[in-house]
Design a protein around this motif. Structure first.
Motif, PDB file in Angstrom:
ATOM      1  N   HIS A  83     -15.471  -3.379  -0.551  1.00 24.51           N
ATOM      2  CA  HIS A  83     -14.775  -4.513   0.065  1.00 24.51           C
ATOM      3  C   HIS A  83     -13.376  -4.098   0.517  1.00 24.51           C
ATOM      4  CE1 HIS A  83     -13.349  -8.602   0.685  1.00 24.51           C
ATOM      5  NE2 HIS A  83     -14.555  -9.071   0.404  1.00 24.51           N
ATOM      6  N   ALA A  84     -12.951  -4.609   1.671  1.00 22.77           N
ATOM      7  CA  ALA A  84     -11.635  -4.275   2.216  1.00 22.77           C
ATOM      8  C   ALA A  84     -10.518  -4.672   1.254  1.00 22.77           C
ATOM      9  CB  ALA A  84     -11.442  -4.965   3.570  1.00 22.77           C
ATOM     10  N   VAL A  85     -10.697  -5.779   0.527  1.00 21.26           N
ATOM     11  CA  VAL A  85      -9.679  -6.194  -0.448  1.00 21.26           C
ATOM     12  C   VAL A  85      -9.555  -5.164  -1.560  1.00 21.26           C
ATOM     13  CG1 VAL A  85      -9.123  -7.900  -2.230  1.00 21.26           C
ATOM     14  CG2 VAL A  85      -9.877  -8.660   0.036  1.00 21.26           C
ATOM     15  N   LEU A  86     -10.675  -4.655  -2.051  1.00 22.05           N
ATOM     16  CA  LEU A  86     -10.624  -3.640  -3.099  1.00 22.05           C
ATOM     17  C   LEU A  86      -9.948  -2.370  -2.578  1.00 22.05           C
ATOM     18  CD1 LEU A  86     -11.241  -2.505  -5.857  1.00 22.05           C
ATOM     19  CD2 LEU A  86     -13.586  -2.060  -5.111  1.00 22.05           C
ATOM     20  N   GLN A  87     -10.202  -2.006  -1.328  1.00 20.66           N
ATOM     21  CA  GLN A  87      -9.528  -0.841  -0.765  1.00 20.66           C
ATOM     22  C   GLN A  87      -8.020  -1.028  -0.765  1.00 20.66           C
ATOM     23  OE1 GLN A  87     -11.149   0.685   2.957  1.00 20.66           O
ATOM     24  NE2 GLN A  87     -13.126  -0.297   2.548  1.00 20.66           N
ATOM     25  N   GLN A  88      -7.560  -2.235  -0.443  1.00 18.15           N
ATOM     26  CA  GLN A  88      -6.119  -2.507  -0.443  1.00 18.15           C
ATOM     27  C   GLN A  88      -5.558  -2.523  -1.865  1.00 18.15           C
ATOM     28  OE1 GLN A  88      -4.026  -2.656   2.210  1.00 18.15           O
ATOM     29  NE2 GLN A  88      -5.844  -1.987   3.333  1.00 18.15           N
ATOM     30  N   VAL A  89      -6.331  -3.048  -2.801  1.00 14.91           N
ATOM     31  CA  VAL A  89      -5.914  -3.026  -4.215  1.00 14.91           C
ATOM     32  C   VAL A  89      -5.724  -1.588  -4.676  1.00 14.91           C
ATOM     33  CG1 VAL A  89      -6.737  -3.433  -6.569  1.00 14.91           C
ATOM     34  CG2 VAL A  89      -6.895  -5.247  -4.855  1.00 14.91           C
ATOM     35  N   TYR A  90      -6.689  -0.738  -4.360  1.00 17.24           N
ATOM     36  CA  TYR A  90      -6.573   0.676  -4.718  1.00 17.24           C
ATOM     37  C   TYR A  90      -5.350   1.307  -4.049  1.00 17.24           C
ATOM     38  CZ  TYR A  90     -11.106   1.393  -7.057  1.00 17.24           C
ATOM     39  OH  TYR A  90     -12.147   1.400  -7.951  1.00 17.24           O
ATOM     40  N   ALA A  98       0.832  -1.196   0.000  1.00 16.31           N
ATOM     41  CA  ALA A  98       0.000   0.000   0.000  1.00 16.31           C
ATOM     42  C   ALA A  98       0.867   1.247   0.000  1.00 16.31           C
ATOM     43  CB  ALA A  98      -0.916   0.001   1.220  1.00 16.31           C
ATOM     44  N   LEU A  99       0.458   2.239  -0.775  1.00 19.34           N
ATOM     45  CA  LEU A  99       1.191   3.502  -0.866  1.00 19.34           C
ATOM     46  C   LEU A  99       0.606   4.541   0.076  1.00 19.34           C
ATOM     47  CD1 LEU A  99       1.658   3.661  -4.737  1.00 19.34           C
ATOM     48  CD2 LEU A  99       3.195   2.701  -3.021  1.00 19.34           C
ATOM     49  N   GLY A 100      -0.096   4.077   1.086  1.00 23.68           N
ATOM     50  CA  GLY A 100      -0.725   4.944   2.068  1.00 23.68           C
ATOM     51  C   GLY A 100      -1.870   4.199   2.722  1.00 23.68           C
ATOM     52  N   LYS A 101      -2.535   4.838   3.659  1.00 20.55           N
ATOM     53  CA  LYS A 101      -3.625   4.208   4.377  1.00 20.55           C
ATOM     54  C   LYS A 101      -4.965   4.616   3.775  1.00 20.55           C
ATOM     55  CE  LYS A 101      -5.600   3.603   8.995  1.00 20.55           C
ATOM     56  NZ  LYS A 101      -5.498   3.970  10.429  1.00 20.55           N
ATOM     57  N   PRO A 102      -5.783   3.633   3.355  1.00 23.13           N
ATOM     58  CA  PRO A 102      -7.110   3.976   2.810  1.00 23.13           C
ATOM     59  C   PRO A 102      -7.962   4.675   3.866  1.00 23.13           C
ATOM     60  CG  PRO A 102      -6.541   1.670   2.373  1.00 23.13           C
ATOM     61  CD  PRO A 102      -5.540   2.183   3.358  1.00 23.13           C
ATOM     62  N   SER A 103      -8.750   5.639   3.416  1.00 25.19           N
ATOM     63  CA  SER A 103      -9.628   6.333   4.357  1.00 25.19           C
ATOM     64  C   SER A 103     -10.849   6.858   3.623  1.00 25.19           C
ATOM     65  CB  SER A 103      -8.893   7.487   5.044  1.00 25.19           C
ATOM     66  OG  SER A 103      -8.524   8.486   4.104  1.00 25.19           O
ATOM     67  N   GLY A 104     -11.951   6.945   4.356  1.00 19.88           N
ATOM     68  CA  GLY A 104     -13.164   7.541   3.811  1.00 19.88           C
ATOM     69  C   GLY A 104     -14.013   6.635   2.964  1.00 19.88           C
ATOM     70  N   TRP A 105     -13.649   5.325   2.855  1.00 23.53           N
ATOM     71  CA  TRP A 105     -14.424   4.422   2.003  1.00 23.53           C
ATOM     72  C   TRP A 105     -15.694   3.964   2.726  1.00 23.53           C
ATOM     73  CZ3 TRP A 105     -12.979   3.883  -2.936  1.00 23.53           C
ATOM     74  CH2 TRP A 105     -11.661   4.190  -3.272  1.00 23.53           C
ATOM     75  N   PRO A 106     -16.805   3.879   2.038  1.00 27.36           N
ATOM     76  CA  PRO A 106     -18.017   3.337   2.662  1.00 27.36           C
ATOM     77  C   PRO A 106     -17.852   1.850   2.948  1.00 27.36           C
ATOM     78  CG  PRO A 106     -18.377   3.713   0.311  1.00 27.36           C
ATOM     79  CD  PRO A 106     -17.042   4.308   0.641  1.00 27.36           C
ATOM     80  N   GLY A 166      -1.909   3.696  -5.292  1.00 28.95           N
ATOM     81  CA  GLY A 166      -1.875   5.103  -4.900  1.00 28.95           C
ATOM     82  C   GLY A 166      -3.228   5.758  -4.763  1.00 28.95           C
ATOM     83  N   VAL A 167      -4.296   4.961  -4.821  1.00 28.90           N
ATOM     84  CA  VAL A 167      -5.650   5.492  -4.690  1.00 28.90           C
ATOM     85  C   VAL A 167      -6.102   5.230  -3.255  1.00 28.90           C
ATOM     86  CG1 VAL A 167      -8.039   5.262  -5.447  1.00 28.90           C
ATOM     87  CG2 VAL A 167      -6.186   5.180  -7.118  1.00 28.90           C
ATOM     88  N   LEU A 168      -6.210   6.278  -2.454  1.00 30.83           N
ATOM     89  CA  LEU A 168      -6.450   6.114  -1.026  1.00 30.83           C
ATOM     90  C   LEU A 168      -7.837   6.559  -0.581  1.00 30.83           C
ATOM     91  CD1 LEU A 168      -2.980   7.394   0.249  1.00 30.83           C
ATOM     92  CD2 LEU A 168      -3.667   5.043  -0.278  1.00 30.83           C
ATOM     93  N   THR A 169      -8.481   7.414  -1.362  1.00 27.01           N
ATOM     94  CA  THR A 169      -9.776   7.962  -0.970  1.00 27.01           C
ATOM     95  C   THR A 169     -10.769   7.841  -2.126  1.00 27.01           C
ATOM     96  OG1 THR A 169      -9.052  10.173  -1.657  1.00 27.01           O
ATOM     97  CG2 THR A 169      -8.762   9.589   0.666  1.00 27.01           C
ATOM     98  N   GLN A 179     -10.638   9.770  -5.521  1.00 28.07           N
ATOM     99  CA  GLN A 179      -9.630   9.445  -6.531  1.00 28.07           C
ATOM    100  C   GLN A 179     -10.128   8.446  -7.562  1.00 28.07           C
ATOM    101  OE1 GLN A 179      -6.545   8.691  -3.311  1.00 28.07           O
ATOM    102  NE2 GLN A 179      -5.254   9.646  -4.860  1.00 28.07           N
ATOM    103  N   VAL A 180     -11.325   7.920  -7.356  1.00 31.14           N
ATOM    104  CA  VAL A 180     -11.936   7.059  -8.381  1.00 31.14           C
ATOM    105  C   VAL A 180     -13.291   7.609  -8.810  1.00 31.14           C
ATOM    106  CG1 VAL A 180     -10.733   4.932  -7.796  1.00 31.14           C
ATOM    107  CG2 VAL A 180     -12.825   5.531  -6.557  1.00 31.14           C
ATOM    108  N   GLU A 181     -13.503   8.881  -8.571  1.00 29.78           N
ATOM    109  CA  GLU A 181     -14.697   9.545  -9.097  1.00 29.78           C
ATOM    110  C   GLU A 181     -14.395  10.009 -10.513  1.00 29.78           C
ATOM    111  OE1 GLU A 181     -15.818  12.667  -6.473  1.00 29.78           O
ATOM    112  OE2 GLU A 181     -16.436  11.324  -4.855  1.00 29.78           O
ATOM    113  N   HIS A 182     -14.639   9.117 -11.454  1.00 32.64           N
ATOM    114  CA  HIS A 182     -14.260   9.355 -12.845  1.00 32.64           C
ATOM    115  C   HIS A 182     -15.327  10.150 -13.584  1.00 32.64           C
ATOM    116  CE1 HIS A 182     -11.760   5.489 -12.195  1.00 32.64           C
ATOM    117  NE2 HIS A 182     -11.006   6.545 -11.997  1.00 32.64           N
TER     118      HIS A 182
END
Length: 606
Positions: A35-42, A23-31, A46-49, A52-55
């Motif tokens: 899934h916790a695995v997807l948060q770690q994948v992100y 991980a390139l940082g700690k995930p935060s703010g995810w509902p 470098g996608v932590l919040t 950053q995936v609001e396309h």
């Protein structure tokens, strides 16, 4: 330096080193629904919040920040106002085909009435806006707009301007030492120099040389993306307010082009930075909602993919190759016509033709790759670091695919050559593919500087390039390429590395997570699809066809059974009983029933 991996039975005998992403940082703010695995994948990308995936399209980079726009827009406004004849000069790959379709459709939406296109034939005109392609444009147009080419077309632009034709170059390739003398040039990989407005340098007001370097924040736009950006900037100039009168009281809707932009961007393997992901996601949403153009819809269905659940990999592996096949073996005009037609029936007829050509391409590729593997295993190549391959019977339109396959097998930069055409065996066309850390275009530039005249033409990117040279010069070039590779590549770079996102926790291989991973992209170059690695026991396996495997794998941690498949994996030896597998968690939707399935990318005995 490590010796070259010998190749046997279609496989490299060396084993890639598995390396887990962190991980390139700690995930935060995810509902909680993510899934916790997807948060770690992100987090490993470098996608932590969540933002950053609001396309959303509103978050894409402004077209006004792309250099060269002002000059190009002025010319296009004059061309539309005065009803000039405009020719779009495209390219014979998927990026060039989609970019050409975007240019033709977009300019017509903006009021241009006399827009046509010309695409070079690989074996007649060569690459890009050549003098031969300009000569073939009859009657002579008033304006040429290149798409996905032109930054290296010094002679072609000169030929056009000598005939009184204005030229706008739109491209994303890296520039050479000399730029063409175009009337305007739009390219995210150029540095634009603008005067400060206070006078010639040195400037007494600014106290510097009175120049400002203007660079676009993203260097990753594909050729189709550059063209789309030019159209957006042109529309903003022509219709400065959203409510400006035009056709039913509204300015033209250029979002209808986003399916083409998505396809070309994915197929060209450009890095999927945030801006490119915005463009791709918007295009995918358009296709999934049933609003894709007739040609893309037909190509998707010809490839037996679902419109409703389409993802970026479907564009890359199913649709893109069908278009590319036309440029490799036939004439890319067939692919462009498929993308331009609004006649559904005609689109399906084009799609079937393209699928047939793609099948021919696959057969030819398989034969050429088999020959290339035998060459690479021979004594002449086993110690090479920069690998060059040439066979007089090879097809110049397929050598890029051969180079790519061999690069993956050997983990070495590879250039594959073929005669320029059946009628021109004195010239070779080469296609190069590289490994991380070895900039292939810069390597060719270094060879060109050390051996003037050895390479006749070259161009490309860090990971892929093309070139031509005299057949008689091939042995000298092969030696020079190996020498530059030995000089610039360290031993540790020759070890293939397979990055994974680590082990899936017990019970995590669920349909819910598989759906989230599929919807979470778009995944692609520089934003890779999630890969996991776990230890399994192979309970059973069977063949699908001649080379594909279907396996039942048991997780020794909890005894759970997993359905798995691995393509092109059987070479006469059964899979190991205890193995570590690198895999994607995918969805098997056979007969409309969804279930999680492991798509194996690599296995090794443990």
């Amino acid at each position: 330096m490590a010796s070259l991996a010998r190749v046997a039975e279609g496989r490299a005998l060396t084993v890639p080193q598995l390396r887990r992403r962190t991980a390139l940082g700690k995930p935060s703010g995810w509902p909680d629904s993510v899934h916790a695995v997807l948060q770690q994948v992100y987090a490993a990308r470098g996608v932590l919040t969540p933002d950053q995936v609001e396309h959303r399209l509103a978050r894409m980079l402004s077209p006004q920040t792309l250099g060269g726009m002002a000059q190009a827009i002025e010319i296009l406004i004059e061309a539309i106002r005065d009803d000039w004849t405009i020719v779009i000069a495209g390219d014979y790959d998927c990026d060039g085909a989609t970019g050409t379709a975007v240019a033709v459709r977009g300019l017509r939406l903006l009021g241009a009435k006399r827009v046509s296109y010309a695409v070079p034939h690989r074996f007649i005109h060569g690459y890009g806006l050549s003098a031969a392609l300009v000569e073939s444009m009859q009657p002579t147009p008033q304006l040429i707009v290149t798409v996905d080419n032109g930054v290296a077309s010094v002679a072609g632009v000169a030929a056009a301007r000598a005939r009184g034709i204005k030229v706008i170059v739109t491209d994303h390739h890296l520039p050479g030492e000399q730029l063409p003398a175009a009337d305007a040039m739009v390219n995210p990989n150029l540095v634009y120099v603008e005067k400060c407005g206070h006078g010639s340098p040195p400037c007494d007001v600014c106290a510097h040389d009175a120049r400002l370097n203007k660079t676009f924040p993203s260097k990753a736009l594909a050729g189709v993306g550059v063209m789309f950006y030019l159209l957006l900037a042109l529309r903003a100039r022509m219709y400065p307010s959203v409510g400006a009168d035009h056709q039913n009281g509204q300015r033209p809707d250029l979002s209808v082009l986003l399916d083409l932009v998505a396809l070309g961007t994915v197929a060209d393997l450009v890095p999927l930075d945030f801006n490119n992901r915005v463009l791709i996601e918007a295009g995918l949403k358009r296709i999934r909602s049933g609003r894709g153009c007739a040609g893309i819809t037909a190509l998707i269905e010809s490839g037996k993919r679902s419109i409703a659940t389409l993802c970026a990999s479907d564009l890359g592996y199913v649709v893109g190759p069908r278009l590319n096949a036309a440029g490799r073996l036939e004439d890319m005009r067939l692919g462009i016509e498929c993308l331009l037609t609004d006649d559904v029936g005609q689109a399906y007829r084009y799609a079937e033709q393209l699928s047939a050509i793609n099948m021919e391409r696959r057969d030819l590729q398989a034969s050429m790759v088999a020959e290339a593997e035998l060459m690479a295993a021979g004594a002449a190549h086993t110690d090479a670091v920069g690998v060059t391959l040439f066979e007089p019977s090879w097809h110049a339109g397929v050598v890029g695919l051969v180079a790519s396959k061999l690069k993956d097998r050997l983990h070495r930069p590879v250039i594959a050559f073929a005669p320029a055409s059946e009628d021109n065996t004195d010239e070779l066309r080469g296609s190069a593919r590289s490994i991380s850390g070895f900039h292939i275009r810069d390597a060719l530039a270094a060879i060109d500087a050390r051996h003037p005249g050895l390479i006749e033409r070259f161009g490309g990117h860090a990971m892929a390039a093309g070139l031509s040279l005299k057949t008689s010069d091939y042995p000298r070039f092969a030696e020079a390429f190996d020498a530059i590779a030995r000089e610039l590549i360290d031993a540790d770079q020759l070890q293939a590395v397979l990055h994974t996102d680590g082990e899936l926790p017990v019970g995590a291989a669920s349909l819910n997570l598989a759906r989230q991973l599929r919807q979470a992209g778009p995944w692609g170059q520089a934003f890779p699809e999630p890969l996991f690695d776990n230890a399994f026991e192979c309970q059973s396996w069977k063949l699908m066809g001649e080379r594909h495997l279907r396996l039942q794998l048991r997780d020794p941690r909890d005894g759970a059974m997993h359905d798995a498949v691995m393509f092109n994996a059987y070479h006469g030896t059964p899979p190991p009983t205890r193995l570590r597998a690198v895999y994607e968690l995918t969805i098997n939707d056979w007969q409309g029933r969804e279930a999680p399935r492991l798509l194996l990318r690599h296995i090794e005995a443990i």
